[in-house]
Write an enzyme that holds these catalytic residues in place. Sequence first.
Site, PDB file in Angstrom:
ATOM      1  N   ASN A 218      -1.399   1.506   7.241  1.00  0.00           N
ATOM      2  CA  ASN A 218      -0.221   1.328   6.475  1.00  0.00           C
ATOM      3  C   ASN A 218       0.593   2.573   6.481  1.00  0.00           C
ATOM      4  OD1 ASN A 218      -0.439  -1.538   5.899  1.00  0.00           O
ATOM      5  ND2 ASN A 218      -2.049  -0.997   4.582  1.00  0.00           N
TER       6      ASN A 218
ATOM      7  N   HIS B 173     -15.500   1.487   7.177  1.00  0.00           N
ATOM      8  CA  HIS B 173     -15.236   0.198   6.765  1.00  0.00           C
ATOM      9  C   HIS B 173     -16.431  -0.601   6.652  1.00  0.00           C
ATOM     10  CE1 HIS B 173     -10.878   0.734   6.406  1.00  0.00           C
ATOM     11  NE2 HIS B 173     -11.044   1.343   7.496  1.00  0.00           N
TER      12      HIS B 173
ATOM     13  N   ASN C 123      -6.359  10.463  -0.253  1.00  0.00           N
ATOM     14  CA  ASN C 123      -6.124   9.396  -1.317  1.00  0.00           C
ATOM     15  C   ASN C 123      -5.902   9.673  -2.902  1.00  0.00           C
ATOM     16  OD1 ASN C 123      -7.358   7.241   0.430  1.00  0.00           O
ATOM     17  ND2 ASN C 123      -9.169   8.603   0.795  1.00  0.00           N
TER      18      ASN C 123
ATOM     19  N   THR D  43      -6.460   0.139   8.256  1.00  0.00           N
ATOM     20  CA  THR D  43      -7.392   0.192   8.809  1.00  0.00           C
ATOM     21  C   THR D  43      -8.506  -0.683   8.460  1.00  0.00           C
ATOM     22  OG1 THR D  43      -8.196   1.790   7.343  1.00  0.00           O
ATOM     23  CG2 THR D  43      -7.155   2.746   9.471  1.00  0.00           C
ATOM     24  N   GLY D  44      -8.621  -1.229   7.183  1.00  0.00           N
ATOM     25  CA  GLY D  44      -9.389  -2.262   6.836  1.00  0.00           C
ATOM     26  C   GLY D  44      -9.051  -3.653   7.597  1.00  0.00           C
TER      27      GLY D  44
ATOM     28  N   GLU E  33     -10.784   0.465  -1.600  1.00  0.00           N
ATOM     29  CA  GLU E  33     -10.482   1.521  -0.822  1.00  0.00           C
ATOM     30  C   GLU E  33     -11.311   2.843  -1.411  1.00  0.00           C
ATOM     31  OE1 GLU E  33      -7.070   2.959   0.814  1.00  0.00           O
ATOM     32  OE2 GLU E  33      -6.263   1.006   1.173  1.00  0.00           O
TER      33      GLU E  33
ATOM     34  N   ASN F 201     -11.942   5.885  10.001  1.00  0.00           N
ATOM     35  CA  ASN F 201     -12.397   5.813   8.648  1.00  0.00           C
ATOM     36  C   ASN F 201     -13.436   4.813   8.462  1.00  0.00           C
ATOM     37  OD1 ASN F 201     -10.625   3.787   8.755  1.00  0.00           O
ATOM     38  ND2 ASN F 201      -9.718   4.418   6.699  1.00  0.00           N
TER      39      ASN F 201
ATOM     40  N   CYS G  70      -4.783   6.288   8.357  1.00  0.00           N
ATOM     41  CA  CYS G  70      -4.262   5.233   7.218  1.00  0.00           C
ATOM     42  C   CYS G  70      -3.389   4.447   8.312  1.00  0.00           C
ATOM     43  CB  CYS G  70      -3.534   6.066   6.162  1.00  0.00           C
ATOM     44  SG  CYS G  70      -2.747   4.713   4.980  1.00  0.00           S
TER      45      CYS G  70
ATOM     46  N   ASN H  95       0.735  -1.053   0.060  1.00  0.00           N
ATOM     47  CA  ASN H  95       0.059  -0.006  -0.031  1.00  0.00           C
ATOM     48  C   ASN H  95       0.982   1.074  -0.063  1.00  0.00           C
ATOM     49  OD1 ASN H  95      -2.289   1.317   2.563  1.00  0.00           O
ATOM     50  ND2 ASN H  95      -2.385   1.551   0.064  1.00  0.00           N
TER      51      ASN H  95
ATOM     52  N   CYS I 206      -4.686  -2.627   3.219  1.00  0.00           N
ATOM     53  CA  CYS I 206      -5.392  -1.604   3.764  1.00  0.00           C
ATOM     54  C   CYS I 206      -5.313  -1.867   5.360  1.00  0.00           C
ATOM     55  CB  CYS I 206      -6.760  -1.536   3.392  1.00  0.00           C
ATOM     56  SG  CYS I 206      -7.777  -0.214   4.398  1.00  0.00           S
TER      57      CYS I 206
HETATM   58  N1  LIG Z   1      -8.935   4.895   1.795  1.00  0.00           N
HETATM   59  C1  LIG Z   1      -8.984   5.224   2.985  1.00  0.00           C
HETATM   60  C2  LIG Z   1      -7.648   5.820   3.557  1.00  0.00           C
HETATM   61  C3  LIG Z   1      -6.402   4.912   3.408  1.00  0.00           C
HETATM   62  C4  LIG Z   1      -6.765   3.649   4.402  1.00  0.00           C
HETATM   63  C5  LIG Z   1      -5.718   2.481   4.177  1.00  0.00           C
HETATM   64  N2  LIG Z   1      -4.664   2.611   3.195  1.00  0.00           N
HETATM   65  C6  LIG Z   1      -4.857   2.216   5.436  1.00  0.00           C
HETATM   66  O1  LIG Z   1      -3.876   1.567   5.341  1.00  0.00           O
HETATM   67  O2  LIG Z   1      -5.729   2.085   6.666  1.00  0.00           O
HETATM   68  C7  LIG Z   1     -10.241   6.193   3.400  1.00  0.00           C
HETATM   69  O3  LIG Z   1     -10.370   6.856   2.671  1.00  0.00           O
HETATM   70  O4  LIG Z   1     -10.821   5.940   4.441  1.00  0.00           O
END
Ligand SMILES: N[C@H](CCC[C@H](N)C(=O)O)C(=O)O
Length: 283
Positions: free
Chosen positions: A73, A162, A62, A223-224, A212, A160, A71, A11, A221
Amino acid sequence: MKFTKMHGIGNDYVYVNCLEEAVDRPEETAKFVSDRHFGVGSDGLILIRPSQKADFEMAMYNADGSRGEMCGNGIRCVAKYVYDYGLTDKTRIQVETLAGIKELDLTVENGKVSLVKVNMGAPELSPEKIPVLAQAEQAVNLPLEVDGIMYQMTCVSMGNPHCVIFMKEDVRELDLEKIGPSFENHPRFPRRVNTEFVNVIDRHTLRMRVWERGSGETLACGTGACAVAVAGILNDKTEHEAAVHLLGGNLHIAWEGGDSPVYMTGPATAVFDGEVILPEDIK
Ligand SMILES: N[C@H](CCC[C@H](N)C(=O)O)C(=O)O
């Protein structure tokens, strides 16, 4: 503009040390540098800034220029950058984000950060704070119709939003380009959403792919992965610690439930330092 290209298990972001560089138009800069033909090529832009409340601030954008609250990562790479490039000599640092101040523990090998453990804070499960439109206390295992197909979703915010979808079919076979945008822009998510498609391998192992918000499919990801581990526990599919396998690598996630924090542990990699010529209209 000077930058460092880094990634957390694939990422990848363009990182700018804003203690040295000025980035006046981050949304446009993110769109420009992220383009894999006309720019540098990345999942987005991450600015490392001074902070009044913590050691540093992370501002994450993003590839479409939208700002992410957090984020996973990215924050591991921020920790690696500030230590390896001599901005701090601490191995426990705090980073201010739109999702609050996060605390990170750095593992250093041969003078460089190799692994980072992040206190990601407690997951947010109330629909109005995710946000997701749902008539329930928690959006756990609720139906969601996307392009005429019914799915079961569990929604979690790590700062964020999910939407976690457990699937029987192998997620490696999914056509994410086809279905991803319909989840990302679904009307039940007022601020759009990051969507994770998950196979449960066993009670300690999950496999996921992610579409994402604002960047499309990424190789990982953070947070994912946290949202997926939390959803696995809430749906009694996994134990309180899990290895999450993503296309770009693996993360270790632990959560004791309730209001306790989620801990994410994983690597951070610096690839190259560079200098990019910004177009006049976004300087
Ligand atoms: N696209 C995500 C932010 C990056 C999250 C992801 N790259 C990570 O590692 O948590 C959002 O708009 O909430």
